[in-house]
Design an enzyme around this catalytic site. Structure first.
Site, short mmCIF file in Angstrom:
data_model
loop_
_atom_site.label_atom_id
_atom_site.label_comp_id
_atom_site.label_asym_id
_atom_site.label_seq_id
_atom_site.Cartn_x
_atom_site.Cartn_y
_atom_site.Cartn_z
CG ASP A 1 -1.85 1.15 1.27
OD1 ASP A 1 -2.48 1.43 0.24
OD2 ASP A 1 -1.97 1.78 2.34
CG ASP B 1 -2.13 7.57 0.41
OD1 ASP B 1 -1.35 8.52 0.31
OD2 ASP B 1 -3.00 7.32 -0.43
CG ASP C 1 -1.98 2.48 6.38
OD1 ASP C 1 -2.27 2.04 5.24
OD2 ASP C 1 -2.40 3.56 6.82
#
Length: 367
Positions: free
Chosen positions: A27, A29, A225
């Site tokens: 991922d 961001d 995250d």
């Protein structure tokens, strides 16, 4: 740990993940960058992971930019990337819409430039207004999305257009804390029209599956995250997962995670690709990791204490106590929930200042 999926946080990894898995599905961001800037230490860590033989794929629910723009940004951050290594949720949505409606179908994009670009690349016809009779509205994140675009989407959906969302992330990480994500804007259209959107981004497995196809991964590791997109998406895609705490997930949320949101590995950031991960073992009446023991006590509440012979300070990444707490909480979720939730408060024995300090570092309340 096994290179297969769902070995579980307790199993750890005797070797660095970069040596066990052939491709990291990252991922962006909250993992590689927060806002415009790289997470400190991560570009060097990803370079070292590549040196160890791990290939990288970039899988993002952020639909605002094209793969070319994302690749340039990553390269500027000293994470060299090719556009073919980037999979965006706009691409996933465009592929789904093209499959549902056929080539040439008229679609109204709502979001950043990446949304319209992906629709055109999939052979769809991009229109600008509800009066152009779109068969679908594809809504993705865009910093400039405002009332006018949302109004066009509402009118089009009311007239029968299919509402497709690239993702339902309520927030995005930023240096100023979580900010409204695409899910917040999608909620506006949903609430006004009463129509539930079709969500095509993570945790739908299509994005990870496409990245696996492009990279030829045989032992992929999802690095993310977010529990509800990255970790659940890894489960649905049949891949192992590494949760990093450099984005939106905080320890309190992790402790309360349901089975579909529990990662296989845990690290402060993507530098966790380069180090072994300790096991969590049944010992001392609870679950031990490094110098810590976590238990669910007779009152169905979590307790963290310094392990016998331990100092409460491990030479590793400082997360051993949290790993032990997670395994303890997940081993008896009903009991912990009955006590007010895993994150309500955690008991510490009198005089165990190390445990109390560790909980404070993770923003967990102690009692």
């Amino acid at each position: 740990m096994s290179t297969g999926p769902r070995a579980g946080l307790a199993a750890g990894s005797d070797r660095p993940p970069a040596e066990l898995f052939d491709v990291a599905l990252l991922d962006l961001d909250g993992v590689v960058y927060v806002g415009p800037d790289a997470v400190p230490g991560v570009p060097g860590a990803l370079s070292a992971a590549r040196d160890a033989g791990m290939r990288l794929g970039f899988v993002t629910n952020n639909a605002a930019r094209t793969p070319e723009e994302v690749a340039r940004h990553l390269t500027d951050l000293e994470v060299p990337a090719d556009p073919d290594e980037v999979i965006t949720s706009s691409q996933a949505a465009a592929s789904v819409v093209a499959g549902l409606l056929g080539a040439g179908a008229r679609v109204l994009p709502v979001g950043g430039p990446g949304v319209a670009a992906a629709l055109r690349a999939a052979g769809l016809t991009v229109v600008e207004r509800a009066e152009d009779d779109p068969a679908a509205v594809v809504q993705g994140y865009g910093r400039e999305v405002g009332w006018a675009q949302l109004a066009e989407a509402v009118v089009a959906v009311r007239r029968g257009a299919r509402h497709v969302a690239t993702n339902a992330d309520a927030t995005i990480p930023s240096p100023r804390g979580p900010l409204p994500g695409n899910g917040a804007m999608v909620g506006v259209v949903r609430d006004v029209t009463g129509v539930e959107p079709l969500v095509t981004g993570k945790p739908d497995p299509a994005m990870h599956a496409e990245c696996v196809r492009r990279t030829g991964a045989r032992r992929p590791l999802v690095v993310g995250d977010r529990l509800d997109t990255d970790i659940e998406g890894s489960l649905r895609a049949g891949a192992a997962s590494l949760l990093v705490l450099s984005g939106v997930t905080v320890p309190a949320t992790l402790l309360a995670a349901g089975p579909q949101h529990r990662p296989d590995l845990l690290a402060a950031d993507a530098r966790g690709l380069l180090v072994p991960h300790p096991r969590v073992t049944a010992a001392d009446g609870g679950w031990r990791c490094g110098g810590w023991v976590a238990t669910v006590d007779g009152d169905d509440a979590l307790e963290l204490r310094t392990a016998p012979g331990g100092t409460g300070q491990a030479p590793g990444d400082g997360l051993d106590g949290l790993r032990a707490l997670c395994v303890a909480a997940w081993s008896r979720p009903e009991a912990v929930a009955a006590a007010g939730g895993a994150a309500a408060w955690i008991r510490v024995r009198p005089g165990d200042d190390a445990a109390r300090a560790a909980l404070a570092e993770w923003d967990l309340e102690s009692r």
